[in-house]
Scaffold this active site. Structure first.
Site, PDB file in Angstrom:
ATOM      1  CG  HIS A   1     -22.278  48.878   2.158  1.00  0.00           C
ATOM      2  ND1 HIS A   1     -21.436  48.127   2.944  1.00  0.00           N
ATOM      3  CD2 HIS A   1     -23.394  48.338   1.609  1.00  0.00           C
ATOM      4  CE1 HIS A   1     -22.207  46.956   3.045  1.00  0.00           C
ATOM      5  NE2 HIS A   1     -23.260  47.008   2.336  1.00  0.00           N
TER       6      HIS A   1
ATOM      7  CG  ASP B   1     -19.647  50.565   4.093  1.00  0.00           C
ATOM      8  OD1 ASP B   1     -20.774  50.615   4.863  1.00  0.00           O
ATOM      9  OD2 ASP B   1     -19.334  49.639   3.668  1.00  0.00           O
TER      10      ASP B   1
HETATM   11  C1  XUL Z   1     -25.754  41.884   4.430  1.00  0.00           C
HETATM   12  C2  XUL Z   1     -24.569  41.755   3.699  1.00  0.00           C
HETATM   13  C3  XUL Z   1     -24.209  42.925   2.931  1.00  0.00           C
HETATM   14  C4  XUL Z   1     -23.702  42.836   1.266  1.00  0.00           C
HETATM   15  C5  XUL Z   1     -23.646  44.321   0.939  1.00  0.00           C
HETATM   16  O1  XUL Z   1     -26.127  40.847   5.078  1.00  0.00           O
HETATM   17  O2  XUL Z   1     -24.172  40.769   3.320  1.00  0.00           O
HETATM   18  O3  XUL Z   1     -23.369  43.488   3.527  1.00  0.00           O
HETATM   19  O4  XUL Z   1     -22.933  41.936   1.152  1.00  0.00           O
HETATM   20  O5  XUL Z   1     -24.644  45.183   1.048  1.00  0.00           O
END
Ligand code: XUL
Ligand code: CO
Length: 437
Positions: free
Chosen positions: A99, A102
């Protein structure tokens, strides 16, 4: 600087090995059904769990002390990049996923946040070039910051919607720069708690508007990643709009978005939706929507997203069976959206956990290949539905049957006979296959 100094490259040593830092099943170059394991599985490390997370839970702070910890947020962000590439190289995983939030800290303004992001993306680009590691997907975290309290694309506040659009724009640009093969949308706050204060129709229309803008902008900048939506039924909101594969496909169809998206399916999300992972994959596959997998597992005794590393052979076997039957994972991969348990706080646990996940998937792949090669499930299913091959069944499948013709047939067929589904026998055969490979 090396963060995992006492750990070398993880090698395949085979079933006889008792070295915990070696693969017993994942042999990247081993050919299974015409492709190497590496090509089938396309593993990825989830940056947020492995480098950003430290094991905190609602009752306590993180337990992991990492070599890349630092009081200075930007120094820490840079150190995490180094740790990521060292880890990928040593564990032998070709991809990673992140993300935006992150990898770099937020600043006081959006402009400052984007500047922080640029510094880290520069560093990542250098490391990717030097190491050959690739980005399976990136995404925008539009759920952690308090501004997203009422959602991002489905917020009640147009200023927040605008901010989300700006964040998404930057995130697509980052994906293009780093050559992301996919781009994920997980709507962390895209849902609601109660209809007492919610305009559901407007929220869904707006979410579709944001996704259409993302499609348009990607075209404009020439970002060729496959777009993926990641369904999840609950957590953090009570009613997540992308509940499961079927709900998400219906949404994409309604808003003319289906041709631009596929699905990123997650095992623990399937569990929370009351489905098996293989159910979700089959729903996606029969609709031409299988995109990528977030590999983890939940705990059936717990009602939340525990994101454990996948170690359940039955599940990985049936998962890989679905993937193989669907013709493979394509541009997607198997991303370990999984975190070490809070008690597994040593650096070596990051390796042991990924080895466990990789070996369990490789083992599942081998078992799934055997199920296919020996036509074990195909024969069961073909036999079970054989009444649709000829006679009245063939008429139904060909679309020639009418209620009148069915009545005519049923009236003179007074002895309908059903057959056993043989489920218990089938499950024993599955056990035998799993333990034989
Ligand atoms: C949350 C989840 C996230 C997504 C990306 O449950 O799985 O980490 O994979 O935003
Ligand atoms: Co996920």
């Amino acid at each position: 600087m090396a963060y995992f100094q006492n750990i070398g490259k993880i090698a395949y040593e085979g079933k006889g090995s008792d070295n915990p830092l070696a693969f017993k099943h994942y042999n990247p170059k081993e050919v299974v059904l015409g492709k190497t394991m590496e090509e089938h599985l396309r593993f990825a490390v989830a940056y947020w769990h492995t480098f950003t997370g430290a094991g905190s839970d609602p009752f306590g702070v993180g337990t992991a002390v990492r070599g890349w910890d630092s009081a200075n947020e930007m120094d820490q962000a840079k150190a995490r990049v180094e740790a990521n590439f060292e880890f990928l190289n040593k564990i032998g995983i070709p991809y990673f996923c992140f993300h935006d939030r992150d990898i770099a800290p937020e600043g006081a303004t959006l402009a400052e946040t984007n500047k922080n992001l640029d510094v880290i993306v520069d560093l990542m680009e250098e490391n990717m070039k030097a190491s050959g590691a690739k980005l399976l997907w990136n995404t925008a975290n539009m759920f952690t910051n308090p501004r997203f309290v009422h959602g991002a694309g489905t917020t009640s506040n147009a200023d927040v919607f605008a901010y989300a659009g700006a964040q998404l724009k930057k995130s697509l640009e980052v994906g293009k720069r780093l050559g992301a093969e996919n781009y994920v949308f997980w709507g962390g706050r895209e849902g609601y708690e109660t209809l007492l204060n919610t305009d559901m129709a407007l929220e869904l229309d707006n979410l579709a508007r944001l996704l259409h803008m993302a499609v348009a902008y990607s075209k404009e900048i020439g970002f060729g990643a496959q777009f993926l939506i990641e369904p999840k039924p609950k957590e953090p909101t009570k009613h997540q709009y992308d509940f499961d594969a079927a709900t998400t496909i219906a949404f994409l169809q309604k808003y003319d978005l289906k041709e631009y998206f596929k699905l990123n399916l997650e095992a623990n999300h399937a569990t929370l939706a009351g489905h098996t992972f293989e159910h979700e994959i089959r729903v996606a596959a029969i609709n031409g929507m299988l995109g990528s997998l977030d590999a983890n597992q939940g705990d059936l005794l717990l009602g939340w997203d525990t994101d454990e590393f996948p170690t359940d052979l039955y599940s990985t076997t049936l998962t890989m069976y679905e993937v193989l039957k669907a013709g493979g994972i394509g541009k997607g991969g198997v991303n370990f959206d999984a975190k070490v348990r809070r008690g597994s706080f040593e650096d070596v646990d990051l390796f042991l956990a990924h080895i466990a996940g990789m070996d369990t998937y490789a083992w599942g792949l081998k078992a799934a290949a055997k199920l296919i090669e020996e036509k074990i499930i195909d024969n069961i299913v073909d036999n079970r539905y054989r009444s649709f091959k000829d006679g009245i069944g063939a008429e139904i499948v060909a679309g020639r049957a009418t209620l009148q013709s069915l009545e005519q047939y049923a009236m003179q067929n007074n002895a309908i006979k059903n057959e056993s589904g043989r489920l218990e026998r089938i499950k024993l055969v599955l056990n035998e296959v799993i333990y034989s490979v």
